[in-house]
Design a protein around this motif. Structure first.
Motif, short mmCIF file in Angstrom:
data_model
loop_
_atom_site.label_atom_id
_atom_site.label_comp_id
_atom_site.label_asym_id
_atom_site.label_seq_id
_atom_site.Cartn_x
_atom_site.Cartn_y
_atom_site.Cartn_z
N MET A 1 0.83 -1.19 0.00
CA MET A 1 0.00 0.00 0.00
C MET A 1 0.88 1.26 0.00
O MET A 1 0.65 2.14 -0.79
CB MET A 1 -0.91 -0.04 1.21
CG MET A 1 -2.11 0.81 1.09
SD MET A 1 -3.21 0.33 2.41
CE MET A 1 -4.72 0.87 1.77
N GLY A 2 1.84 1.34 0.88
CA GLY A 2 2.79 2.45 0.84
C GLY A 2 2.34 3.68 1.60
O GLY A 2 1.32 3.71 2.27
N LYS A 3 3.15 4.71 1.45
CA LYS A 3 2.89 5.97 2.16
C LYS A 3 1.64 6.68 1.63
O LYS A 3 0.91 7.30 2.38
CB LYS A 3 4.10 6.88 2.05
CG LYS A 3 5.29 6.37 2.81
CD LYS A 3 6.46 7.31 2.68
CE LYS A 3 7.65 6.75 3.41
NZ LYS A 3 8.81 7.60 3.30
N LYS A 8 -3.93 8.73 2.05
CA LYS A 8 -5.30 8.64 1.53
C LYS A 8 -6.26 8.18 2.63
O LYS A 8 -7.36 8.72 2.77
CB LYS A 8 -5.35 7.68 0.35
CG LYS A 8 -6.70 7.60 -0.30
CD LYS A 8 -6.66 6.68 -1.50
CE LYS A 8 -8.05 6.58 -2.11
NZ LYS A 8 -8.09 5.65 -3.22
N GLU A 9 -5.84 7.20 3.41
CA GLU A 9 -6.69 6.70 4.48
C GLU A 9 -6.91 7.77 5.55
O GLU A 9 -8.03 7.92 6.07
CB GLU A 9 -6.05 5.46 5.09
CG GLU A 9 -6.94 4.76 6.09
CD GLU A 9 -6.33 3.46 6.57
OE1 GLU A 9 -6.76 3.00 7.64
OE2 GLU A 9 -5.46 2.91 5.88
N LEU A 10 -5.86 8.52 5.88
CA LEU A 10 -6.00 9.60 6.86
C LEU A 10 -6.94 10.68 6.34
O LEU A 10 -7.79 11.18 7.08
CB LEU A 10 -4.63 10.19 7.17
CG LEU A 10 -4.59 11.29 8.21
CD1 LEU A 10 -5.10 10.78 9.55
CD2 LEU A 10 -3.19 11.84 8.34
N MET A 14 -10.53 11.91 7.98
CA MET A 14 -10.85 13.29 8.33
C MET A 14 -12.09 13.77 7.59
O MET A 14 -12.91 14.50 8.15
CB MET A 14 -9.66 14.20 8.03
CG MET A 14 -8.49 13.95 8.96
SD MET A 14 -7.13 15.14 8.89
CE MET A 14 -6.98 15.56 7.20
N ARG A 15 -12.25 13.36 6.34
CA ARG A 15 -13.40 13.82 5.54
C ARG A 15 -14.70 13.20 6.05
O ARG A 15 -15.70 13.90 6.23
CB ARG A 15 -13.18 13.46 4.07
CG ARG A 15 -14.22 14.05 3.16
CD ARG A 15 -13.89 13.78 1.70
NE ARG A 15 -13.80 12.36 1.40
CZ ARG A 15 -14.86 11.60 1.07
NH1 ARG A 15 -16.04 12.12 1.01
NH2 ARG A 15 -14.68 10.33 0.80
N VAL A 16 -14.69 11.90 6.32
CA VAL A 16 -15.92 11.21 6.72
C VAL A 16 -16.34 11.63 8.13
O VAL A 16 -17.52 11.87 8.39
CB VAL A 16 -15.71 9.68 6.65
CG1 VAL A 16 -16.86 8.93 7.29
CG2 VAL A 16 -15.55 9.25 5.20
N ASN A 17 -15.38 11.74 9.04
CA ASN A 17 -15.70 12.05 10.43
C ASN A 17 -15.68 13.54 10.76
O ASN A 17 -15.81 13.92 11.91
CB ASN A 17 -14.73 11.31 11.37
CG ASN A 17 -14.94 9.83 11.29
OD1 ASN A 17 -16.06 9.34 11.23
ND2 ASN A 17 -13.85 9.08 11.27
#
Length: 52
Positions: A1-3, A8-10, A14-17
C-alpha cells in the motif's frame, strides 16, 4: 500500500468524520520533523536550539 495509502486513508478519515481540525496539527508535526531532520548535523543547529 505504501505511504500514499496511509495519506489517503487519513484524508478519508478526516473527511468522513469531519475532523478537519486535525490537518493543521499534522502539518505542524511534519514541519517540525523536517526541521529536526534537516538541521540535525548542520552549522545552524545552535541557532535552532536557541529558538526553543
Amino acid at each position: 500500500m505504501g505511504k500514499m495509502g496511509l495519506v489517503k486513508e487519513l484524508w478519508e478519515f478526516m473527511r468522513v468524520n469531519k475532523k478537519f481540525w486535525l490537518a493543521p496539527i499534522i502539518i505542524v508535526l511534519l514541519l517540525m520533523g523536517a526541521l529536526i531532520i534537516f538541521t540535525e548535523s548542520s552549522a545552524l543547529s545552535p541557532f535552532i536550539y536557541a529558538l526553543f
